[in-house]
Design an enzyme around this catalytic site. Sequence first.
Site, PDB file in Angstrom:
ATOM      1  N   HIS A   1     -26.758   0.116  61.646  1.00  0.00           N
ATOM      2  CA  HIS A   1     -27.014   0.292  62.824  1.00  0.00           C
ATOM      3  C   HIS A   1     -26.964  -0.842  63.854  1.00  0.00           C
ATOM      4  O   HIS A   1     -26.084  -1.985  63.283  1.00  0.00           O
ATOM      5  CB  HIS A   1     -28.209   0.877  63.129  1.00  0.00           C
ATOM      6  CG  HIS A   1     -29.370  -0.204  62.437  1.00  0.00           C
ATOM      7  ND1 HIS A   1     -29.702  -1.496  62.907  1.00  0.00           N
ATOM      8  CD2 HIS A   1     -30.353   0.206  61.544  1.00  0.00           C
ATOM      9  CE1 HIS A   1     -30.588  -1.797  62.159  1.00  0.00           C
ATOM     10  NE2 HIS A   1     -30.955  -1.113  61.230  1.00  0.00           N
TER      11      HIS A   1
ATOM     12  N   MET B   1     -35.007  -1.170  65.844  1.00  0.00           N
ATOM     13  CA  MET B   1     -34.056  -0.623  64.967  1.00  0.00           C
ATOM     14  C   MET B   1     -34.201  -0.712  63.374  1.00  0.00           C
ATOM     15  O   MET B   1     -34.307  -1.808  63.073  1.00  0.00           O
ATOM     16  CB  MET B   1     -32.612  -0.755  65.454  1.00  0.00           C
ATOM     17  CG  MET B   1     -32.137  -0.300  66.633  1.00  0.00           C
ATOM     18  SD  MET B   1     -30.390  -0.299  66.778  1.00  0.00           S
ATOM     19  CE  MET B   1     -30.409   0.057  68.644  1.00  0.00           C
TER      20      MET B   1
ATOM     21  N   LYS C   1     -36.117  -9.148  62.307  1.00  0.00           N
ATOM     22  CA  LYS C   1     -36.836  -7.743  62.069  1.00  0.00           C
ATOM     23  C   LYS C   1     -37.621  -8.176  60.755  1.00  0.00           C
ATOM     24  O   LYS C   1     -38.763  -7.424  60.741  1.00  0.00           O
ATOM     25  CB  LYS C   1     -35.602  -6.804  61.988  1.00  0.00           C
ATOM     26  CG  LYS C   1     -36.144  -5.492  61.608  1.00  0.00           C
ATOM     27  CD  LYS C   1     -37.248  -4.791  62.230  1.00  0.00           C
ATOM     28  CE  LYS C   1     -37.355  -3.429  61.921  1.00  0.00           C
ATOM     29  NZ  LYS C   1     -37.938  -3.336  60.506  1.00  0.00           N
ATOM     30  N   ASP C   2     -36.931  -8.676  59.809  1.00  0.00           N
ATOM     31  CA  ASP C   2     -37.833  -8.797  58.349  1.00  0.00           C
ATOM     32  C   ASP C   2     -38.204 -10.574  58.451  1.00  0.00           C
ATOM     33  O   ASP C   2     -37.716 -10.998  57.692  1.00  0.00           O
ATOM     34  CB  ASP C   2     -36.822  -8.501  57.180  1.00  0.00           C
ATOM     35  CG  ASP C   2     -36.392  -7.210  57.403  1.00  0.00           C
ATOM     36  OD1 ASP C   2     -37.311  -6.308  57.102  1.00  0.00           O
ATOM     37  OD2 ASP C   2     -35.398  -6.666  57.745  1.00  0.00           O
TER      38      ASP C   2
ATOM     39  N   MET D   1     -28.082  -3.591  53.023  1.00  0.00           N
ATOM     40  CA  MET D   1     -28.221  -2.508  51.979  1.00  0.00           C
ATOM     41  C   MET D   1     -27.386  -1.400  52.714  1.00  0.00           C
ATOM     42  O   MET D   1     -27.782  -0.139  52.306  1.00  0.00           O
ATOM     43  CB  MET D   1     -29.630  -2.243  51.757  1.00  0.00           C
ATOM     44  CG  MET D   1     -30.340  -3.135  51.087  1.00  0.00           C
ATOM     45  SD  MET D   1     -31.752  -2.894  50.119  1.00  0.00           S
ATOM     46  CE  MET D   1     -32.900  -2.074  51.345  1.00  0.00           C
ATOM     47  N   GLY D   2     -26.574  -1.359  53.849  1.00  0.00           N
ATOM     48  CA  GLY D   2     -25.804  -0.544  54.422  1.00  0.00           C
ATOM     49  C   GLY D   2     -26.800   0.256  55.284  1.00  0.00           C
ATOM     50  O   GLY D   2     -27.635  -0.269  55.870  1.00  0.00           O
TER      51      GLY D   2
ATOM     52  N   GLY E   1     -28.389  -3.121  64.934  1.00  0.00           N
ATOM     53  CA  GLY E   1     -29.117  -4.402  64.629  1.00  0.00           C
ATOM     54  C   GLY E   1     -28.261  -5.292  63.694  1.00  0.00           C
ATOM     55  O   GLY E   1     -28.145  -6.568  63.708  1.00  0.00           O
ATOM     56  N   HIS E   2     -27.769  -4.355  62.707  1.00  0.00           N
ATOM     57  CA  HIS E   2     -26.749  -5.266  61.545  1.00  0.00           C
ATOM     58  C   HIS E   2     -25.607  -5.455  62.545  1.00  0.00           C
ATOM     59  O   HIS E   2     -24.985  -6.686  62.063  1.00  0.00           O
ATOM     60  CB  HIS E   2     -26.408  -4.064  60.581  1.00  0.00           C
ATOM     61  CG  HIS E   2     -27.657  -3.582  59.795  1.00  0.00           C
ATOM     62  ND1 HIS E   2     -27.923  -2.359  59.923  1.00  0.00           N
ATOM     63  CD2 HIS E   2     -28.548  -4.224  59.070  1.00  0.00           C
ATOM     64  CE1 HIS E   2     -28.880  -2.150  59.041  1.00  0.00           C
ATOM     65  NE2 HIS E   2     -29.169  -3.488  58.444  1.00  0.00           N
TER      66      HIS E   2
HETATM   67  P1  AMP Z   1     -31.184  -3.971  55.736  1.00  0.00           P
HETATM   68  O1  AMP Z   1     -29.981  -3.723  55.153  1.00  0.00           O
HETATM   69  O2  AMP Z   1     -31.688  -3.179  56.874  1.00  0.00           O
HETATM   70  O3  AMP Z   1     -32.412  -4.496  54.813  1.00  0.00           O
HETATM   71  O4  AMP Z   1     -31.053  -5.404  56.616  1.00  0.00           O
HETATM   72  C1  AMP Z   1     -30.125  -6.260  56.636  1.00  0.00           C
HETATM   73  C2  AMP Z   1     -30.313  -7.241  57.500  1.00  0.00           C
HETATM   74  O5  AMP Z   1     -30.245  -6.782  58.698  1.00  0.00           O
HETATM   75  C3  AMP Z   1     -31.492  -8.119  57.445  1.00  0.00           C
HETATM   76  O6  AMP Z   1     -31.482  -9.619  57.636  1.00  0.00           O
HETATM   77  C4  AMP Z   1     -32.481  -7.395  58.320  1.00  0.00           C
HETATM   78  O7  AMP Z   1     -33.759  -8.440  59.005  1.00  0.00           O
HETATM   79  C5  AMP Z   1     -31.506  -7.348  59.627  1.00  0.00           C
HETATM   80  N1  AMP Z   1     -31.854  -6.264  60.672  1.00  0.00           N
HETATM   81  C6  AMP Z   1     -32.614  -5.012  60.080  1.00  0.00           C
HETATM   82  N2  AMP Z   1     -32.768  -4.448  61.289  1.00  0.00           N
HETATM   83  C7  AMP Z   1     -32.297  -5.101  62.334  1.00  0.00           C
HETATM   84  C8  AMP Z   1     -32.684  -5.192  63.766  1.00  0.00           C
HETATM   85  N3  AMP Z   1     -33.348  -4.115  64.374  1.00  0.00           N
HETATM   86  N4  AMP Z   1     -32.344  -6.234  64.377  1.00  0.00           N
HETATM   87  C9  AMP Z   1     -31.825  -7.200  63.866  1.00  0.00           C
HETATM   88  N5  AMP Z   1     -31.791  -7.454  62.640  1.00  0.00           N
HETATM   89  C10 AMP Z   1     -31.900  -6.506  61.724  1.00  0.00           C
END
Ligand code: AMP
Length: 286
Positions: free
Chosen positions: A34, A183, A148-149, A30-31, A36-37
């Site tokens: 960081h 993160m 993370k999720d 979802m943009g 993690g992404h």
């Molecule tokens: P989001 O856009 O943050 O909803 O998540 C996009 C992807 O990034 C999902 O697969 C999340 O699990 C992953 N993600 C989010 N935070 C982290 C993190 N700290 N470390 C690794 N993957 C992450």
Amino acid sequence: MDIFRTASEIRSWSRSRKTAGRTVGFVPTMGALHEGHASLLVRASQVSDDVAISIYVNPTQFGPNEDFSKYPRTWESDLETAAKAGVKAVFAPGEEFYPKGYRTEVVVPQWNSVLEGEIRPGHFDGVTSVVTKLFHCVEPDFAVFGQKDAQQALLIRRMVRDLDFGLRLVVAPTVRESDGLAMSSRNRYLSESDRKRALVLSRALWASVAVWESGERDPGRILSAGESELAAQAPDSVDYFTLLDPDTLAVLDRGPALSKPAILVVAARYGTTRLIDNAVLGDVWG
Ligand code: AMP
């Protein structure tokens, strides 16, 4: 790096890659990217030839009282992060992604209303539906999600198996700040003092992991180590701190001794900011 706005554009890109004999890796986001992404993008480039990312704040996974409109949007820096990670294609659909009259949903019954799903009704239906759409657009060989999720990854793994998506799911470890905080795009909403207090979440997880690593298999004993840690610096509220069976999504807090891998999951609130974190006990992702 190409930027595509429509399903047909990204699909032609993906198909042209495959015609050229290359594999496509995909990281849906979802943009507000960081590290993690970024780590997911690196993982994707390790397992596939060409990496695509989607950047789309999906309205259907937000509840009526959630933060859809204030969800951070950081387009320019997201593009920089993607380019730095060697991404070849960015898929960023607009509002037309959900056309007028849209009705169809892909749901994982029962699993969609456990823990996160109970607290956020409809959330996982929005996630599994949008991920289905994204998979149909990108047609990846590999899709990379973050641990993370964890519950999200489990539902998507179930869905990929059940509906024969014909792709390999890769789940990558959680990237943390140096002090242990997982993160998250939502960390920016924490006040300085709440951010410090929130370190208790990873400490609680580690306390329980340490008990499990010492050979303890009783769920109550494993959990009570983390619960004591949590009580020492209690969040404003704790939605859950418990153990989850990754194969059935059963909550294991009062069950018999663990005989196979499990996931420790926590969700807590600091003011209006809700944080989730988890740790695996054993090889959950295979
Ligand atoms: P989001 O856009 O943050 O909803 O998540 C996009 C992807 O990034 C999902 O697969 C999340 O699990 C992953 N993600 C989010 N935070 C982290 C993190 N700290 N470390 C690794 N993957 C992450």
